[in-house]
Design a protein around this motif. Sequence first.
Motif, PDB file in Angstrom:
ATOM      1  N   ALA A 226      27.644  -3.229  70.106  1.00 14.37           N
ATOM      2  CA  ALA A 226      27.575  -1.768  70.069  1.00 14.37           C
ATOM      3  C   ALA A 226      26.243  -1.260  70.608  1.00 14.37           C
ATOM      4  CB  ALA A 226      27.800  -1.275  68.641  1.00 14.37           C
ATOM      5  N   LYS A 227      25.152  -1.914  70.202  1.00  9.75           N
ATOM      6  CA  LYS A 227      23.833  -1.498  70.688  1.00  9.75           C
ATOM      7  C   LYS A 227      23.682  -1.755  72.181  1.00  9.75           C
ATOM      8  CE  LYS A 227      21.523  -2.130  66.235  1.00  9.75           C
ATOM      9  NZ  LYS A 227      20.607  -2.976  65.423  1.00  9.75           N
ATOM     10  N   GLU A 228      24.167  -2.896  72.632  1.00 10.39           N
ATOM     11  CA  GLU A 228      24.058  -3.207  74.055  1.00 10.39           C
ATOM     12  C   GLU A 228      24.949  -2.292  74.893  1.00 10.39           C
ATOM     13  OE1 GLU A 228      22.608  -5.028  77.508  1.00 10.39           O
ATOM     14  OE2 GLU A 228      21.859  -4.834  75.456  1.00 10.39           O
ATOM     15  N   ALA A 229      26.065  -1.833  74.323  1.00  9.70           N
ATOM     16  CA  ALA A 229      26.936  -0.904  75.039  1.00  9.70           C
ATOM     17  C   ALA A 229      26.196   0.397  75.348  1.00  9.70           C
ATOM     18  CB  ALA A 229      28.192  -0.622  74.226  1.00  9.70           C
ATOM     19  N   ILE A 230      25.381   0.854  74.398  1.00 13.22           N
ATOM     20  CA  ILE A 230      24.567   2.053  74.653  1.00 13.22           C
ATOM     21  C   ILE A 230      23.579   1.773  75.775  1.00 13.22           C
ATOM     22  CG2 ILE A 230      22.908   3.677  73.662  1.00 13.22           C
ATOM     23  CD1 ILE A 230      24.183   3.151  70.916  1.00 13.22           C
ATOM     24  N   ASN A 231      22.931   0.603  75.739  1.00 11.89           N
ATOM     25  CA  ASN A 231      21.979   0.244  76.801  1.00 11.89           C
ATOM     26  C   ASN A 231      22.667   0.183  78.161  1.00 11.89           C
ATOM     27  OD1 ASN A 231      19.930  -0.032  74.890  1.00 11.89           O
ATOM     28  ND2 ASN A 231      20.271  -2.230  74.624  1.00 11.89           N
ATOM     29  N   LYS A 232      23.876  -0.379  78.196  1.00 11.99           N
ATOM     30  CA  LYS A 232      24.614  -0.481  79.458  1.00 11.99           C
ATOM     31  C   LYS A 232      24.990   0.896  79.997  1.00 11.99           C
ATOM     32  CE  LYS A 232      24.997  -4.965  80.189  1.00 11.99           C
ATOM     33  NZ  LYS A 232      24.451  -5.598  81.421  1.00 11.99           N
TER      34      LYS A 232
ATOM     35  N   ARG B  64      35.505  -3.981  76.110  1.00  8.17           N
ATOM     36  CA  ARG B  64      36.511  -3.717  77.133  1.00  8.17           C
ATOM     37  C   ARG B  64      35.920  -3.228  78.453  1.00  8.17           C
ATOM     38  NH1 ARG B  64      41.560  -0.696  73.977  1.00  8.17           N
ATOM     39  NH2 ARG B  64      41.938  -2.334  72.424  1.00  8.17           N
ATOM     40  N   ILE B  65      34.813  -2.485  78.399  1.00  8.71           N
ATOM     41  CA  ILE B  65      34.247  -1.921  79.626  1.00  8.71           C
ATOM     42  C   ILE B  65      33.187  -2.833  80.220  1.00  8.71           C
ATOM     43  CG2 ILE B  65      33.042   0.061  80.638  1.00  8.71           C
ATOM     44  CD1 ILE B  65      35.907   0.653  79.668  1.00  8.71           C
ATOM     45  N   PHE B  66      32.310  -3.395  79.367  1.00 11.00           N
ATOM     46  CA  PHE B  66      31.198  -4.195  79.871  1.00 11.00           C
ATOM     47  C   PHE B  66      31.355  -5.687  79.574  1.00 11.00           C
ATOM     48  CE2 PHE B  66      29.340   0.082  79.052  1.00 11.00           C
ATOM     49  CZ  PHE B  66      29.005   0.389  80.354  1.00 11.00           C
TER      50      PHE B  66
END
Length: 385
Positions: free
Chosen positions: A320-326, A308-310
Amino acid sequence: MNNFELYNPTNYIFGKGQMEKLGNLIPKNAKILLAYGGGSIFKNGIYESVMQNLKGFDVTEFGGIEPNPHFETLEKAIAIVKEKKIDFLLAVGGGSVIDGVKFISGATNYKGNPLEILQKRLLIKENAVPFGTVLTLPATGSEMNSGAVVTIAATQEKLSFGGSALFPQFSICDPTVIESLPKRQIQNGIVDAFTHVMEQYLTYPHDAYLQDRIAEGILTTLIEIGPKVVEHPTDYALASNYMWCCTMALNGLLNKGVPTDWATHMIGHELTALYGIDHARTLAIIGPHLYTVLFETKKEKLTQYGKRIFHLSGSDDEIAKEAINKTVEFFHLMGIDTKLSQYTDDYAKAATFIAARFKERGWNALGERQNLTVEKVKHIVEMSY
């Protein structure tokens, strides 16, 4: 959705030119303690404007409230309030000054040792000295909530407290105040507000759909305006949205009916107490590593956040892992370093020290699922090196 009670009596007065209302917001014949920080209000004209609108009042000034206000400093203010029989407090500053005034408000009429308010995290529900605020630095949301954090310098502890008697009676919030702020403080404010939202949002799926959408709206807005407002603080549209996001992030609305975390803050407070690192920067140091260590129990919400955000795609694990990176990328875009070693050379002791302190306090199970053990806290801090 969980049961909840929503109570927020603060009169939030937003926009340009609102300072002229100040004199009418304070009871007539009130004896006022005017509290502020390091003196920036003398340089940007805010002090002059405040005093102009307090003509006719009996005003005692108390300056020098630190970033991360010290209990030892606030004790001096409490003595003045008692000696002069002051009956109204006015905080002119950012979250630290407002938090300091909340402690003065709650501790002045407290019958025991004021340290107990911090050490026992007591709730102040009555007998507080009324106070208002003039916000000069958007970040913490303290202008519209009843919580606060105070540092005990003698023991290097940063502890929270609150209670229903500690809402400001009013808060004057003029977005134009950010025009004179250093870039670092605006950067901090954006990241502080962002992490406040994350502590109430990034837990596990629930059925409070509106709360999620409100949280996502704030996160999206902060990502959109954050880098721009740092470079263009005189842009009123950017400044006003920045200020309102900071308030909405922690005025009590987002946590209604939902699980919340706050472990990132509890660990971050220790880094501030130990090293004097800006509060927002400790959150940026700890948050992403906490999400990684608790990945399996936060994965569903991390995936929602990533989509939803990225607008990420792929498997749930990948998103989920890429969301942390973003998230880390956004902090870096905001000019915030995310490694403890970038702030101090004395970082090696931090993990063991913080783990021991949490164990002493009995903080053995933190987070929304109470699954963040002292051992995991130690690992998170070690990862931050």
